[in-house]
Scaffold this active site. Structure first.
Site, mmCIF file in Angstrom:
data_model
loop_
_atom_site.group_PDB
_atom_site.id
_atom_site.type_symbol
_atom_site.label_atom_id
_atom_site.label_comp_id
_atom_site.label_asym_id
_atom_site.label_seq_id
_atom_site.Cartn_x
_atom_site.Cartn_y
_atom_site.Cartn_z
ATOM 1 C CB CYS A 1 10.209 6.125 16.841
ATOM 2 S SG CYS A 1 11.459 6.142 15.554
ATOM 3 C CG HIS B 1 7.665 9.281 16.300
ATOM 4 N ND1 HIS B 1 8.855 9.952 16.419
ATOM 5 C CD2 HIS B 1 7.849 8.346 15.328
ATOM 6 C CE1 HIS B 1 9.728 9.450 15.564
ATOM 7 N NE2 HIS B 1 9.143 8.484 14.888
ATOM 8 C CG ASN C 1 11.544 9.591 12.525
ATOM 9 O OD1 ASN C 1 11.913 9.680 13.700
ATOM 10 N ND2 ASN C 1 10.912 8.541 12.054
HETATM 11 N N1 COA Z 1 12.518 10.582 -3.907
HETATM 12 C C1 COA Z 1 11.932 10.323 -5.083
HETATM 13 N N2 COA Z 1 11.273 9.177 -5.336
HETATM 14 C C2 COA Z 1 11.224 8.256 -4.349
HETATM 15 C C3 COA Z 1 11.815 8.472 -3.087
HETATM 16 C C4 COA Z 1 12.499 9.682 -2.902
HETATM 17 N N3 COA Z 1 13.098 9.992 -1.726
HETATM 18 N N4 COA Z 1 11.588 7.397 -2.325
HETATM 19 C C5 COA Z 1 10.872 6.536 -3.047
HETATM 20 N N5 COA Z 1 10.655 7.041 -4.282
HETATM 21 C C6 COA Z 1 9.916 6.464 -5.390
HETATM 22 C C7 COA Z 1 9.929 4.951 -5.340
HETATM 23 O O1 COA Z 1 11.080 4.422 -5.971
HETATM 24 C C8 COA Z 1 8.654 4.634 -6.086
HETATM 25 O O2 COA Z 1 8.915 4.725 -7.464
HETATM 26 P P1 COA Z 1 8.351 3.605 -8.460
HETATM 27 O O3 COA Z 1 6.846 3.683 -8.328
HETATM 28 O O4 COA Z 1 8.882 4.053 -9.772
HETATM 29 O O5 COA Z 1 8.900 2.313 -7.950
HETATM 30 C C9 COA Z 1 7.723 5.772 -5.719
HETATM 31 O O6 COA Z 1 8.567 6.836 -5.275
HETATM 32 C C10 COA Z 1 6.758 5.417 -4.641
HETATM 33 O O7 COA Z 1 7.478 4.813 -3.584
HETATM 34 P P2 COA Z 1 6.768 4.246 -2.317
HETATM 35 O O8 COA Z 1 7.789 3.602 -1.423
HETATM 36 O O9 COA Z 1 5.580 3.434 -2.749
HETATM 37 O O10 COA Z 1 6.258 5.605 -1.656
HETATM 38 P P3 COA Z 1 5.239 5.818 -0.515
HETATM 39 O O11 COA Z 1 4.077 6.551 -1.025
HETATM 40 O O12 COA Z 1 4.983 4.567 0.274
HETATM 41 O O13 COA Z 1 6.049 6.815 0.433
HETATM 42 C C11 COA Z 1 7.304 6.824 2.474
HETATM 43 C C12 COA Z 1 7.267 6.358 1.015
HETATM 44 C C13 COA Z 1 8.600 6.282 3.081
HETATM 45 C C14 COA Z 1 7.314 8.334 2.511
HETATM 46 C C15 COA Z 1 6.057 6.274 3.206
HETATM 47 O O14 COA Z 1 5.887 4.911 2.947
HETATM 48 C C16 COA Z 1 6.152 6.483 4.672
HETATM 49 O O15 COA Z 1 6.208 7.581 5.160
HETATM 50 N N6 COA Z 1 6.165 5.397 5.489
HETATM 51 C C17 COA Z 1 6.350 5.493 6.905
HETATM 52 C C18 COA Z 1 7.828 5.501 7.200
HETATM 53 C C19 COA Z 1 8.161 5.963 8.581
HETATM 54 O O16 COA Z 1 7.587 6.877 9.080
HETATM 55 N N7 COA Z 1 9.152 5.296 9.200
HETATM 56 C C20 COA Z 1 9.609 5.601 10.491
HETATM 57 C C21 COA Z 1 8.608 5.228 11.506
HETATM 58 S S1 COA Z 1 9.184 5.511 13.109
#
Ligand code: COA
Length: 332
Positions: A116, A257, A287
């Site tokens: 990215c 990004h 993304n």
């Molecule tokens: N729909 C519903 N629930 C979901 C889900 C989805 N698509 N994805 C995860 N969950 C659930 C998880 O299972 C978790 O449930 P639990 O508490 O019962 O275990 C809960 O939601 C929280 O998950 P978590 O992974 O802690 O969420 P988060 O607040 O960290 O958000 C992202 C997840 C991926 C949105 C966030 O971490 C993020 O944006 N990270 C950056 C990723 C990124 O940009 N990557 C590319 C970079 S180039």
């Protein structure tokens, strides 16, 4: 042919997306998720996805053609085509296929992989060729079809990504419009985000084996990547601004990004930049990796918002891990 050293200007942009799009409601038919969860955590509502007939090279070529038209540069005048991608149609590289499709017969073409961060890394790579006087006209394309490598059973990652392409024309210019930049990598954090190759041992002769297999789907530690982005991105932009002898008050547009709206908001807050200066189109694209910055740039330019002379702070970040920023002015 060797030219005199010059400055660089970004003189045209273009973009392209696959025709089909899948919104969050559609995604919730595939994995256990909801529009509400995805929109509030990421700002993404829909994403374009390439079908089996759509190639990365063709998407990249359409974006490139649009950028050439805006810059009013003929494909035959291009000296170098740089394709930033992590998802080539051909592991040997897809830039040459784009060169052929455009008829850019005088251009040398090669791929550059920095996930990215690819567009920003490509922009700075291109600048070296222009500033040293080696080339005058460069086509930089950021294109990715990450849908090929997404684990469509993993709701934590499959909701984030989309496919697309963006391109810019970079030209030698009396005044250097690239005002500052900074690039970084930290391979110690590779485990946070990757598409690893996994091969099985295949014996050839006694005591001699090779590893044959394929790449594994995207593996991501969302929380770590989030933390990394909100800390490193403001820092790298400030470093590039310092090099440019500018402050955030001099920036007309923050062009990050397009990974997650919450990352954009947190970075803008750290930099004390108002929301109206933050470019965001991830709601419609998700993304798109190396494509996201040029795609968002092109949309904002074509909407008449970015004006010639506007100063843009662009920052890419992602797998590697890698991150970088470039401060540039739009057009000559
Ligand atoms: N729909 C519903 N629930 C979901 C889900 C989805 N698509 N994805 C995860 N969950 C659930 C998880 O299972 C978790 O449930 P639990 O508490 O019962 O275990 C809960 O939601 C929280 O998950 P978590 O992974 O802690 O969420 P988060 O607040 O960290 O958000 C992202 C997840 C991926 C949105 C966030 O971490 C993020 O944006 N990270 C950056 C990723 C990124 O940009 N990557 C590319 C970079 S180039």
């Amino acid at each position: 042919m060797q030219y005199l050293a010059a400055g660089m200007a970004v003189t045209g942009s273009g973009s392209a997306s696959p025709a089909a799009s899948l919104d969050n409601h559609g995604l919730s038919q595939i994995v256990d998720t909801s529009d509400e969860w995805i929109a509030t955590r990421t700002g993404i509502r829909s994403r374009h996805l390439a079908n089996a007939q759509e190639s990365l090279a063709h998407l990249g070529a359409i974006a490139a053609q649009n950028a050439l038209s805006m810059a009013q540069v003929a494909a035959t005048d291009i000296d170098l085509i740089l394709l930033a991608t992590s998802t080539p149609d051909d592991l040997f590289g897809s830039a040459c296929q784009i060169q052929a499709e455009l008829g850019a017969k005088h251009a040398v073409a090669f791929d550059l992989t920095a996930a990215c961060s690819g567009f920003v890394f490509g922009l700075i790579t291109a600048a070296q060729f222009i500033r040293t006087g080696v080339y005058r006209n460069i086509l930089l394309i950021g294109a990715d079809v990450l849908s090929r490598w997404v684990d469509w059973t993993d709701r934590r990652s499959c909701v984030l990504f989309g496919d697309g392409a963006g391109a810019v024309v970079l030209q030698a210019n009396e005044n250097d419009r690239l005002l500052g930049f900074a690039l970084h990598s930290d391979g110690c954090l590779h485990d946070c985000l990757n598409v690893n190759y996994k091969g099985k041992a295949r014996p050839l002769t006694q005591g001699m084996e090779v590893a044959q297999g394929t790449y594994q789907p995207i593996s991501m530690n969302g929380k770590e990547v989030y933390r990394f982005a909100v800390n490193r991105v403001p820092e790298v932009i400030e470093k590039a601004l310092f090099q440019a002898n500018l402050s955030t008050a001099d920036i007309d547009w923050l062009l990050l990004h397009q990974a997650n709206q919450r990352i954009l908001d947190a970075v803008a807050k750290r930099l004390k930049m108002p929301a109206e200066k933050v470019i965001s189109n991830m709601a419609n694209y998700g993304n798109t990796s190396a494509a996201s910055i040029p795609l968002a740039l092109d949309e904002t330019v074509r909407q008449g918002q970015i004006k010639p002379g506007d100063t843009i702070a662009a920052s890419g970040f992602g797998a590697g891990l890698s991150w970088g920023a470039a401060i540039f002015q739009w057009q000559r």
